[in-house]
Design a protein around this motif. Structure first.
Motif, PDB file in Angstrom:
ATOM      1  N   ARG A 182       0.651  -0.897   0.304  1.00 33.72           N
ATOM      2  CA  ARG A 182       0.070  -0.179  -0.269  1.00 33.72           C
ATOM      3  C   ARG A 182       0.747   1.440  -0.075  1.00 33.72           C
ATOM      4  O   ARG A 182       0.128   2.148  -0.089  1.00 33.72           O
ATOM      5  N   THR A 183       1.864   1.587  -0.140  1.00 33.48           N
ATOM      6  CA  THR A 183       3.099   2.448   0.113  1.00 33.48           C
ATOM      7  C   THR A 183       3.148   3.160  -1.579  1.00 33.48           C
ATOM      8  O   THR A 183       2.929   1.986  -2.857  1.00 33.48           O
ATOM      9  N   ASP A 184       3.277   4.325  -0.762  1.00 29.98           N
ATOM     10  CA  ASP A 184       3.478   4.983  -2.585  1.00 29.98           C
ATOM     11  C   ASP A 184       4.230   4.681  -3.480  1.00 29.98           C
ATOM     12  O   ASP A 184       5.477   4.852  -2.871  1.00 29.98           O
ATOM     13  N   GLY A 185       4.700   4.899  -4.620  1.00 30.73           N
ATOM     14  CA  GLY A 185       5.371   5.313  -5.355  1.00 30.73           C
ATOM     15  C   GLY A 185       6.857   4.462  -5.633  1.00 30.73           C
ATOM     16  O   GLY A 185       7.809   4.170  -5.624  1.00 30.73           O
ATOM     17  N   LEU A 186       5.989   3.432  -5.515  1.00 32.57           N
ATOM     18  CA  LEU A 186       6.731   1.462  -5.264  1.00 32.57           C
ATOM     19  C   LEU A 186       7.040   1.724  -7.129  1.00 32.57           C
ATOM     20  O   LEU A 186       6.060   1.702  -7.703  1.00 32.57           O
ATOM     21  N   ASP A 187       8.378   0.749  -7.315  1.00 32.96           N
ATOM     22  CA  ASP A 187       8.577   0.472  -8.970  1.00 32.96           C
ATOM     23  C   ASP A 187       7.451  -0.827  -8.747  1.00 32.96           C
ATOM     24  O   ASP A 187       7.264  -1.860  -8.329  1.00 32.96           O
ATOM     25  N   ALA A 188       7.094  -0.550 -10.579  1.00 39.37           N
ATOM     26  CA  ALA A 188       5.789  -1.650 -10.299  1.00 39.37           C
ATOM     27  C   ALA A 188       6.358  -3.477 -10.547  1.00 39.37           C
ATOM     28  O   ALA A 188       5.467  -3.570 -10.572  1.00 39.37           O
ATOM     29  N   TRP A 189       7.888  -3.598 -10.943  1.00 39.80           N
ATOM     30  CA  TRP A 189       7.801  -4.748 -10.544  1.00 39.80           C
ATOM     31  C   TRP A 189       8.244  -5.595  -9.092  1.00 39.80           C
ATOM     32  O   TRP A 189       7.306  -6.270  -8.905  1.00 39.80           O
ATOM     33  N   LEU A 190       8.170  -4.473  -7.976  1.00 41.36           N
ATOM     34  CA  LEU A 190       8.822  -4.787  -6.956  1.00 41.36           C
ATOM     35  C   LEU A 190       6.660  -4.741  -6.444  1.00 41.36           C
ATOM     36  O   LEU A 190       6.950  -5.525  -5.452  1.00 41.36           O
ATOM     37  N   HIS A 191       6.486  -3.720  -6.620  1.00 43.38           N
ATOM     38  CA  HIS A 191       4.535  -4.656  -6.272  1.00 43.38           C
ATOM     39  C   HIS A 191       4.205  -5.560  -6.869  1.00 43.38           C
ATOM     40  O   HIS A 191       3.314  -5.971  -6.578  1.00 43.38           O
ATOM     41  N   ALA A 192       4.626  -5.380  -8.130  1.00 40.32           N
ATOM     42  CA  ALA A 192       4.104  -7.716  -9.063  1.00 40.32           C
ATOM     43  C   ALA A 192       4.400  -8.132  -7.952  1.00 40.32           C
ATOM     44  O   ALA A 192       4.111  -9.407  -7.929  1.00 40.32           O
ATOM     45  N   GLY A 193       6.450  -8.555  -7.457  1.00 41.39           N
ATOM     46  CA  GLY A 193       6.822  -8.828  -6.758  1.00 41.39           C
ATOM     47  C   GLY A 193       5.928  -9.080  -5.486  1.00 41.39           C
ATOM     48  O   GLY A 193       5.637 -10.382  -4.350  1.00 41.39           O
ATOM     49  N   VAL A 245       8.367 -16.473  -7.619  1.00 42.51           N
ATOM     50  CA  VAL A 245       8.349 -15.414  -8.279  1.00 42.51           C
ATOM     51  C   VAL A 245       8.322 -14.435  -7.683  1.00 42.51           C
ATOM     52  O   VAL A 245       9.116 -13.669  -8.317  1.00 42.51           O
ATOM     53  N   GLY A 246       7.636 -14.267  -6.476  1.00 40.77           N
ATOM     54  CA  GLY A 246       7.809 -12.679  -5.334  1.00 40.77           C
ATOM     55  C   GLY A 246       9.454 -12.386  -5.282  1.00 40.77           C
ATOM     56  O   GLY A 246       9.389 -11.350  -5.426  1.00 40.77           O
ATOM     57  N   PHE A 247       9.704 -13.055  -4.851  1.00 40.23           N
ATOM     58  CA  PHE A 247      11.499 -13.068  -4.534  1.00 40.23           C
ATOM     59  C   PHE A 247      11.729 -12.777  -5.964  1.00 40.23           C
ATOM     60  O   PHE A 247      12.939 -12.141  -6.019  1.00 40.23           O
ATOM     61  N   ILE A 248      11.613 -13.331  -6.925  1.00 34.37           N
ATOM     62  CA  ILE A 248      13.109 -13.449  -8.641  1.00 34.37           C
ATOM     63  C   ILE A 248      12.169 -12.061  -9.200  1.00 34.37           C
ATOM     64  O   ILE A 248      12.505 -11.290  -9.775  1.00 34.37           O
ATOM     65  N   LEU A 249      10.339 -11.682  -9.303  1.00 32.99           N
ATOM     66  CA  LEU A 249      10.503 -10.948 -10.204  1.00 32.99           C
ATOM     67  C   LEU A 249      10.979  -9.584 -10.465  1.00 32.99           C
ATOM     68  O   LEU A 249      11.502  -9.090 -11.148  1.00 32.99           O
ATOM     69  N   PRO A 250      10.939  -8.982  -9.044  1.00 36.69           N
ATOM     70  CA  PRO A 250      11.741  -7.441  -9.327  1.00 36.69           C
ATOM     71  C   PRO A 250      12.915  -7.516  -9.600  1.00 36.69           C
ATOM     72  O   PRO A 250      13.249  -6.230 -10.660  1.00 36.69           O
ATOM     73  N   HIS A 251      13.512  -8.636  -9.673  1.00 33.38           N
ATOM     74  CA  HIS A 251      14.640  -8.344 -10.798  1.00 33.38           C
ATOM     75  C   HIS A 251      14.738  -9.025 -11.512  1.00 33.38           C
ATOM     76  O   HIS A 251      15.799  -7.761 -11.844  1.00 33.38           O
ATOM     77  N   GLY A 253      12.382  -9.257 -13.343  1.00 32.24           N
ATOM     78  CA  GLY A 253      11.572  -8.393 -14.264  1.00 32.24           C
ATOM     79  C   GLY A 253      12.091  -6.814 -14.451  1.00 32.24           C
ATOM     80  O   GLY A 253      12.666  -6.540 -15.830  1.00 32.24           O
ATOM     81  N   GLN A 254      13.403  -6.080 -13.668  1.00 33.50           N
ATOM     82  CA  GLN A 254      13.346  -4.935 -14.300  1.00 33.50           C
ATOM     83  C   GLN A 254      15.408  -4.961 -15.047  1.00 33.50           C
ATOM     84  O   GLN A 254      15.404  -4.517 -16.053  1.00 33.50           O
ATOM     85  N   TYR A 255      15.687  -6.418 -15.277  1.00 32.33           N
ATOM     86  CA  TYR A 255      17.222  -6.775 -15.722  1.00 32.33           C
ATOM     87  C   TYR A 255      16.127  -7.304 -17.115  1.00 32.33           C
ATOM     88  O   TYR A 255      17.276  -5.998 -17.878  1.00 32.33           O
ATOM     89  N   LEU A 256      14.780  -7.664 -16.806  1.00 29.66           N
ATOM     90  CA  LEU A 256      14.096  -8.050 -18.561  1.00 29.66           C
ATOM     91  C   LEU A 256      14.301  -6.771 -19.274  1.00 29.66           C
ATOM     92  O   LEU A 256      14.270  -6.243 -20.736  1.00 29.66           O
ATOM     93  N   HIS A 257      13.537  -6.497 -18.183  1.00 27.84           N
ATOM     94  CA  HIS A 257      12.870  -5.080 -19.320  1.00 27.84           C
ATOM     95  C   HIS A 257      14.308  -3.661 -19.198  1.00 27.84           C
ATOM     96  O   HIS A 257      13.686  -3.549 -20.708  1.00 27.84           O
TER      97      HIS A 257
END
Length: 402
Positions: A182-193, A245-251, A253-257
């Motif tokens: 619920r924190t504002d300003g989160l990175d999209a990949w972190l939010h999904a993770g 998936v939750g732990f891997i996705l932020p890293h 996802g950002q790498y693939l992006h």
């Protein structure tokens, strides 16, 4: 075949599914972990995935039987698996605390929280082994030890202790994660993770509820063992996959992006690169084992190196007329600016046979043009639009420059 019968039928191989998925996730993540070994978070994620994989490897009935045979101690796999699961809970808590607060946070509250988690869960692991040594559990149980020995002194306390430790960790982690979501300003990949983690740890609470209900039923003289042996395993497997998936996705996802963005930028520069090759007479030499980032830098450098001397022959009046023509055709200001630059560069390329002294002298400041090569290249991709703007700009009735 009912769902309960299905799980019982495939129980011996059931646990290898999440173990394989977690091992694959660890293998995918391993190059990044090795490359960024100095990053504590990367090491922690790798260690957590390794622990989670170990839990599912050692909870498989075939592995349980093998450990019992090798050690010669019936049911010694139980405290071993419980210890791995408890260590996994501790690692999750420590990682979430560090991840949320940041590596630079060395406050007394953060250190105190991490120390409490470490000491508390280390104490739980010690207590599990002490209770196992005190318990009388001679009959080997590969699937239903939790319910079979639910009323056995010391084994009962050992089972309850690991379940409560797992439940407490799940509740704390769920609270931390959903507050963080619920924190504002989160990175999209972190939010999904975080959402994957939240659902995964919520399922762990469902797993704990099923186990505790089955054990409690045994205390009450009833038999709800299917909750422990049929309902809990698939929940645990799905939970493990979601947590991974939750732990891997932020890293990842950002790498693939970032990689996709680099490749897209390289591809978008192709029209302008091809045009500059006609000026230079040749393109870049091919380099084996070149990274996408290096290829992008080399292409950008080549374009700017060829374009810079060409700017001396740019017709600024033509650029102004082209800009006005693009605006008149309904293009937004930024796109009109890129189209005007594209028209002017094409004109300069076509007249490059002129002697340098015949050139108009070019713009006094080429910073914007050299910086916006991506936009100019994208404009060149639409040949019909560039041709239309150029035709309108070169007619006598063309609008005056804006």
């Amino acid at each position: 075949m009912s769902p309960v019968e299905f799980v019982h039928e495939f129980y011996p191989t059931f646990w290898w599914i999440p173990a394989g998925i977690l091992a694959a996730a660890l293998a995918i993540k391993l190059p990044s972990i090795i490359r960024l070994w100095r990053d504590p978070l990367m090491r922690a994620v790798g260690g957590l995935l390794l622990l989670a994989c170990a839990v599912f490897v050692f909870v498989a009935p075939s592995t349980i039987g093998w450990v019992n045979r090798v050690t010669g101690v019936p049911n010694i796999s139980a405290p071993w698996v419980y210890s791995l699961l408890t260590a996994f809970c501790s690692s999750c808590l420590l990682l979430i605390i560090t991840w949320r607060n940041g590596l630079s946070d060395r406050s007394a509250d953060t250190r105190r929280a991490m120390r409490r988690v470490t000491v508390g869960y280390a104490g739980v692991i010690v207590a599990i082994w002490v209770l196992f040594l005190l318990a009388d559990v001679p009959e080997e149980r590969l699937r239903d030890l939790d319910t079979y020995y639910a009323n056995t002194p010391y084994a009962r306390e050992m089972i309850l202790l690991y379940l409560l430790a797992h439940t407490v960790a799940g509740m704390i982690i769920n609270g931390l994660i959903w507050n963080w979501v619920r924190t504002d300003g989160l990175d999209a990949w972190l939010h999904a993770g975080l959402k994957f983690l939240g659902v995964g740890y919520a399922l762990q609470l469902v797993f704990d509820a099923a186990k505790l209900t089955a054990v409690g039923a045994r205390w009450a003289g009833r038999n709800l063992d299917w909750l422990s042996t049929a309902a809990a395993p698939p929940i645990a497997c799905l939970s493990a996959v979601l947590v991974a998936v939750g732990f891997i996705l932020p890293h990842a996802g950002q790498y693939l992006h970032d990689r996709w963005r680099v490749r897209l930028a390289h591809r978008e520069l192709r029209p302008l690169y091809q045009l500059m090759k006609t000026v230079n007479g040749s393109g870049l030499p091919r380099v084996l084992r070149s990274t996408p980032e290096l290829r992008l830098i080399r292409r950008e450098t080549f374009i700017r190196d060829v374009l810079l001397p060409l700017t001396r022959c740019l017709d600024e009046e033509l650029r102004g007329r082209s800009y006005a023509a693009a605006l008149a055709l309904g293009h937004p200001a930024d796109r009109a600016k890129a189209l005007a630059a594209a028209v002017t560069i094409l004109d300069a390329v076509e007249s490059r046979g002129l002697a340098r002294e015949q050139c108009a002298g070019g713009p006094s400041d080429t910073t914007d043009l050299l910086r916006e090569i991506g936009a100019v290249s994208r404009a060149l991709r639409h040949e019909d639009t560039v041709r239309e703007v150029r035709a309108r700009a070169t007619t006598p009735a063309a609008d005056a420059p804006v």
